[in-house]
Every structure is written in C-alpha cells, then in structure tokens.
Design a protein around this motif. Structure first.
Motif, mmCIF file in Angstrom:
data_model
loop_
_atom_site.group_PDB
_atom_site.id
_atom_site.type_symbol
_atom_site.label_atom_id
_atom_site.label_comp_id
_atom_site.label_asym_id
_atom_site.label_seq_id
_atom_site.Cartn_x
_atom_site.Cartn_y
_atom_site.Cartn_z
ATOM 1 N N CYS A 29 20.162 7.785 -1.011
ATOM 2 C CA CYS A 29 19.316 6.927 -0.164
ATOM 3 C C CYS A 29 18.295 7.880 0.438
ATOM 4 C CB CYS A 29 20.107 6.300 0.971
ATOM 5 S SG CYS A 29 21.218 4.993 0.481
ATOM 6 N N MET A 30 17.071 7.882 -0.096
ATOM 7 C CA MET A 30 16.125 8.921 0.303
ATOM 8 C C MET A 30 14.936 8.380 1.093
ATOM 9 S SD MET A 30 17.722 11.483 -0.731
ATOM 10 C CE MET A 30 16.551 12.765 -0.297
ATOM 11 N N PHE A 31 14.458 9.205 2.000
ATOM 12 C CA PHE A 31 13.295 8.938 2.843
ATOM 13 C C PHE A 31 13.661 7.917 3.930
ATOM 14 C CE2 PHE A 31 8.371 8.193 2.734
ATOM 15 C CZ PHE A 31 8.243 8.947 3.878
ATOM 16 N N GLY B 217 20.099 3.290 -3.134
ATOM 17 C CA GLY B 217 19.847 2.222 -2.161
ATOM 18 C C GLY B 217 18.534 2.495 -1.454
ATOM 19 N N GLY B 218 17.702 1.481 -1.316
ATOM 20 C CA GLY B 218 16.395 1.658 -0.669
ATOM 21 C C GLY B 218 15.476 2.477 -1.553
ATOM 22 N N CYS B 219 15.388 2.072 -2.813
ATOM 23 C CA CYS B 219 14.655 2.887 -3.816
ATOM 24 C C CYS B 219 13.147 2.736 -3.682
ATOM 25 C CB CYS B 219 15.089 2.507 -5.229
ATOM 26 S SG CYS B 219 14.707 0.786 -5.627
ATOM 27 N N MET C 250 18.395 -6.116 -3.317
ATOM 28 C CA MET C 250 19.725 -6.231 -2.691
ATOM 29 C C MET C 250 19.707 -5.438 -1.380
ATOM 30 S SD MET C 250 22.543 -5.909 -5.769
ATOM 31 C CE MET C 250 22.267 -4.182 -6.156
ATOM 32 N N ASP C 251 20.715 -5.709 -0.570
ATOM 33 C CA ASP C 251 20.813 -5.057 0.734
ATOM 34 C C ASP C 251 22.012 -4.095 0.714
ATOM 35 O OD1 ASP C 251 21.504 -4.608 3.559
ATOM 36 O OD2 ASP C 251 20.085 -6.222 3.967
ATOM 37 N N LEU C 252 21.816 -2.920 1.283
ATOM 38 C CA LEU C 252 22.892 -1.919 1.311
ATOM 39 C C LEU C 252 24.170 -2.455 1.943
ATOM 40 C CD1 LEU C 252 20.891 1.219 2.407
ATOM 41 C CD2 LEU C 252 22.630 1.244 0.612
ATOM 42 N N ARG C 253 24.004 -3.373 2.890
ATOM 43 C CA ARG C 253 25.158 -3.840 3.649
ATOM 44 C C ARG C 253 26.062 -4.780 2.870
ATOM 45 N NH1 ARG C 253 21.300 -5.388 8.513
ATOM 46 N NH2 ARG C 253 20.066 -5.845 6.690
ATOM 47 N N GLY D 173 10.030 5.932 -6.602
ATOM 48 C CA GLY D 173 9.555 7.327 -6.529
ATOM 49 C C GLY D 173 10.544 8.346 -7.083
ATOM 50 N N HIS D 174 11.834 8.139 -6.769
ATOM 51 C CA HIS D 174 12.864 9.041 -7.318
ATOM 52 C C HIS D 174 13.457 8.444 -8.595
ATOM 53 C CE1 HIS D 174 12.810 9.902 -2.930
ATOM 54 N NE2 HIS D 174 12.846 11.147 -3.362
ATOM 55 N N ALA D 175 13.572 7.110 -8.605
ATOM 56 C CA ALA D 175 14.272 6.442 -9.712
ATOM 57 C C ALA D 175 13.610 6.735 -11.057
ATOM 58 C CB ALA D 175 14.287 4.929 -9.462
ATOM 59 N N ASP E 140 5.803 14.685 -3.015
ATOM 60 C CA ASP E 140 6.072 15.269 -4.330
ATOM 61 C C ASP E 140 7.471 14.840 -4.812
ATOM 62 O OD1 ASP E 140 6.404 16.772 -6.594
ATOM 63 O OD2 ASP E 140 5.549 18.606 -5.731
ATOM 64 N N TYR E 141 7.521 13.662 -5.444
ATOM 65 C CA TYR E 141 8.822 13.105 -5.842
ATOM 66 C C TYR E 141 9.511 13.951 -6.914
ATOM 67 C CZ TYR E 141 8.174 8.843 -3.069
ATOM 68 O OH TYR E 141 8.029 7.940 -2.029
ATOM 69 N N GLU E 142 8.713 14.554 -7.818
ATOM 70 C CA GLU E 142 9.340 15.394 -8.863
ATOM 71 C C GLU E 142 10.099 16.553 -8.207
ATOM 72 O OE1 GLU E 142 9.729 15.085 -12.101
ATOM 73 O OE2 GLU E 142 8.334 13.456 -12.580
ATOM 74 N N PHE F 144 17.972 -0.254 -5.913
ATOM 75 C CA PHE F 144 17.758 -1.544 -5.259
ATOM 76 C C PHE F 144 17.135 -1.370 -3.888
ATOM 77 C CE2 PHE F 144 22.010 -0.284 -3.940
ATOM 78 C CZ PHE F 144 22.045 -0.625 -2.597
ATOM 79 N N ASP F 145 16.573 -2.458 -3.412
ATOM 80 C CA ASP F 145 15.852 -2.425 -2.150
ATOM 81 C C ASP F 145 15.784 -3.853 -1.610
ATOM 82 O OD1 ASP F 145 13.610 -0.135 -1.023
ATOM 83 O OD2 ASP F 145 13.391 -2.190 -0.269
ATOM 84 N N THR F 146 15.647 -3.978 -0.289
ATOM 85 C CA THR F 146 15.520 -5.333 0.277
ATOM 86 C C THR F 146 14.101 -5.878 0.129
ATOM 87 O OG1 THR F 146 15.256 -4.214 2.386
ATOM 88 C CG2 THR F 146 17.363 -5.302 2.012
ATOM 89 N N TYR G 126 0.825 -1.219 0.000
ATOM 90 C CA TYR G 126 0.000 0.000 0.000
ATOM 91 C C TYR G 126 0.859 1.269 0.000
ATOM 92 C CZ TYR G 126 -3.536 -3.460 1.007
ATOM 93 O OH TYR G 126 -4.361 -4.559 0.925
ATOM 94 N N TYR G 127 2.143 1.090 -0.213
ATOM 95 C CA TYR G 127 3.100 2.201 -0.108
ATOM 96 C C TYR G 127 2.715 3.388 -0.996
ATOM 97 C CZ TYR G 127 7.586 4.504 0.439
ATOM 98 O OH TYR G 127 8.556 5.414 0.725
ATOM 99 N N ASP G 128 2.404 3.105 -2.265
ATOM 100 C CA ASP G 128 2.135 4.207 -3.200
ATOM 101 C C ASP G 128 0.839 4.954 -2.877
ATOM 102 O OD1 ASP G 128 4.489 3.904 -4.507
ATOM 103 O OD2 ASP G 128 3.673 2.797 -6.209
HETATM 104 C C1 LIG Z 1 10.623 4.824 3.751
HETATM 105 S S1 LIG Z 1 11.096 3.729 2.471
HETATM 106 C C2 LIG Z 1 11.735 4.854 1.241
HETATM 107 C C3 LIG Z 1 11.612 4.308 -0.159
HETATM 108 C C4 LIG Z 1 11.998 5.286 -1.260
HETATM 109 N N1 LIG Z 1 13.369 5.702 -1.151
HETATM 110 C C5 LIG Z 1 11.088 6.479 -1.281
HETATM 111 O O1 LIG Z 1 11.573 7.607 -1.121
HETATM 112 O O2 LIG Z 1 9.881 6.307 -1.459
HETATM 113 C C6 LIG Z 1 12.585 2.981 3.094
HETATM 114 C C7 LIG Z 1 13.087 1.906 2.155
HETATM 115 O O3 LIG Z 1 14.364 1.436 2.572
HETATM 116 C C8 LIG Z 1 14.421 0.056 2.293
HETATM 117 N N2 LIG Z 1 15.517 -0.530 3.086
HETATM 118 C C9 LIG Z 1 15.592 -0.610 4.425
HETATM 119 N N3 LIG Z 1 16.744 -1.205 4.792
HETATM 120 C C10 LIG Z 1 17.429 -1.474 3.659
HETATM 121 C C11 LIG Z 1 18.694 -2.081 3.384
HETATM 122 N N4 LIG Z 1 19.477 -2.534 4.367
HETATM 123 N N5 LIG Z 1 19.082 -2.183 2.095
HETATM 124 C C12 LIG Z 1 18.284 -1.747 1.087
HETATM 125 N N6 LIG Z 1 17.065 -1.177 1.304
HETATM 126 C C13 LIG Z 1 16.642 -1.048 2.564
HETATM 127 C C14 LIG Z 1 13.034 -0.431 2.659
HETATM 128 O O4 LIG Z 1 12.734 -1.707 2.127
HETATM 129 C C15 LIG Z 1 12.178 0.676 2.084
HETATM 130 O O5 LIG Z 1 11.814 0.450 0.761
#
Ligand SMILES: C[S@@+](CC[C@H](N)C(=O)[O-])C[C@H]1O[C@@H](n2cnc3c(N)ncnc32)[C@H](O)[C@@H]1O
Length: 258
Positions: free
Chosen positions: A109-111, A46-48, A93-96, A52-54, A20-22, A67-69, A11-13
């Motif tokens: 890495c936004m939001f 990371g964490g896209c 993928m995971d940032l770590r 929204g921004h991509a 306002d992503y633009e 990428f995102d987990t 339900y994120y979107d």
């Molecule tokens: C609040 S959302 C923001 C999503 C997007 N950046 C946006 O602005 O709408 C946080 C995001 O970070 C991702 N996330 C959290 N930990 C992460 C990790 N270790 N590696 C990659 N993504 C991760 C979550 O799955 C989630 O999609």
C-alpha cells in the motif's frame, strides 16, 4: 463517484509526474529480496491509484491485483495497462472489506494509502483483511506519515505547479491540524489552465491520519503481522526519527489467519 479521492484523481498523473515509480519499484524489490522468505511471484496492492507501481511491477513479471476505492483512478489504471499491453487485474474495492479468492506472496500500500483510513477500527479491519489475503510469512509493505515528524515539522501551506500535454495545473494545499486525533486535513484548491484559459477548478479536502511507529507496530501485531523494520521512504538502511516525514513499515504475516 466513490472513495476519498474525487475529481482530483482526473489530474493525478499530471500532478505526480515527478514521482519516480520505477525507482520506487526497485526499492520494493530490494525489500522483497532482503526480507521475503520466499520468492515473491504475486502481489496484491491496496490503493493502487492509477497503477504507478502496478504497471512497472507487472511488467517485471509479477502476477498482480491492484485495487482502489476511486473509480476514476481504476479507469485510468486500466487504460494505461491496456495501452502498454500489460496484464493487471484492476478492481474497485475498499481495503476494509475487499474479498478475493486468492492468497498472495506480498502486499503493498504505497504513497500514504493507510493514512487515508482515519479510524482505528477501520485500520485494524484493513490490516486484518490484508492478512487474510496473504500466505503465511508473506510480506506487507506500506508507507505512512510519521506522527513524530508531523508534530515536529508541522504541515504547511504548499503550492505545486505541474504542466503536461498543454495543461497547466496550479495546486495549493492548506493544512488544518487536529493533533489530538492524529489528523491533518489537506484543503486542496486546483486550477487547470489550457491555452491561457481556466478550464477547470477543483476544491477537495483529504483527511489524512498520521501514525506513530509504536502505534503501527501494535496495530500490525493485533492484525497478525510481525513488524520487521521501519525505515525512511527509499532508504532501507536509514534510521527513522522525528525529522523524517515519510516512513515505510515492512511486516511479515505470522500465525494462523482468522
Ligand atoms: C496518494 S494516493 C496513492 C496512489 C498510488 N498508490 C500511488 O502511489 O500513486 C492514495 C490512494 O489510496 C486510495 N484509497 C484511500 N482509501 C482507500 C481504501 N479504504 N481502500 C482502497 N483504496 C483507498 C485512494 O483512492 C488513492 O488512490
């Protein structure tokens, strides 16, 4: 299902249609043009989330990897890119520990993405990993919860109601602060209503870490970055203080990568 986001992601979107992503992409481009020593052509995010921004940034001509987990988020992002005919490389993928055979001109890495990494060791791993995927002098831009403001204002109970395509979502969040560990747990309850009937209910806890500006500066330096500026979110010329919850760090990749 992977990642910290569970079915909340479905339900994120709808929940964040008010974002306002633009305009946020305009802000990112303002940062690139003020701080980047080179013309930014490729971006690693990371964490896209759902793109929204991509998607807007790829539309503006950047080569883009996001990428995102969360598999749900990435699935949604891919669908959106396909339906608007935009070329973005989305991956789970995971940032770590992500690994790509490419170095980028900028990373974002936004939001509050970084806030979802709650252990200091893991934050350092993530920052070092981002550094490894950046060319020398490239920018890394991310926002985070400002510990100074979190401890002054304090997280509070909030209710958000959003509606789209005949679906109404009522989301409540109850915070649980653990100041010593720089953690606020957000206990979410979501009720999804269609045609007057509850069609879904989700309970999910997100563990969020808040960071202090000087702490972020130290972690960035440890990971091979120089902090160029910390500003309020969407206000490049503003000053950060204890009243501003969302803040943005702008850093430059320096030195030899590991
Ligand atoms: C609040 S959302 C923001 C999503 C997007 N950046 C946006 O602005 O709408 C946080 C995001 O970070 C991702 N996330 C959290 N930990 C992460 C990790 N270790 N590696 C990659 N993504 C991760 C979550 O799955 C989630 O999609």
């Amino acid at each position: 299902m992977t990642g910290v986001f569970g079915r909340y992601a479905e339900y994120y979107d709808i929940l964040y249609q008010d974002k306002d992503y633009e305009k946020e992409c305009d802000f990112l481009e303002e940062i690139f043009s003020k701080y980047s020593e080179k013309h930014v052509k490729s971006i690693l995010e990371g964490g896209c989330g759902t793109g929204g921004h991509a998607i807007p940034l790829a539309k503006r001509g950047y080569r883009y990897v996001g990428f995102d987990t969360s598999e749900i988020m990435i699935e949604r992002a891919k669908e959106k890119a396909r339906s608007s005919n935009i070329d973005v490389d989305f991956q789970v993928m995971d940032l770590r520990d992500f690994q790509l055979d490419e170095k980028f001109d900028a990373s974002i890495c936004m939001f509050a993405v970084i806030d979802y990494i709650t252990e200091t060791e893991d934050v350092l791993k993530a920052l070092r990993n981002i550094r490894r995927h950046l060319k020398e002098n490239s920018l890394f831009v991310f926002d985070f919860w400002n510990g100074l403001a979190v401890l002054r204002i304090l997280p509070s109970v909030r209710v958000k109601i959003m509606e789209d395509e005949g679906i109404k979502i009522i989301r409540t969040v109850e915070p649980e602060l653990d100041a010593f560990n720089h953690i606020s747990k957000s206990h979410y309850k979501m009720i999804v209503i269609k045609n007057g009937k509850v069609i879904d209910e989700i309970e999910e806890t997100h563990v969020i870490r808040f960071y202090f500006p000087q702490e972020i500066k130290h972690y960035l330096e440890e990971a091979g970055f120089e902090l160029l500026n910390i500003c309020p979110f969407m206000d490049l010329n503003g000053k950060v203080n204890e009243n501003i919850w969302n803040i943005v760090a702008i850093a430059k990749a320096v030195g030899e990568e590991e």
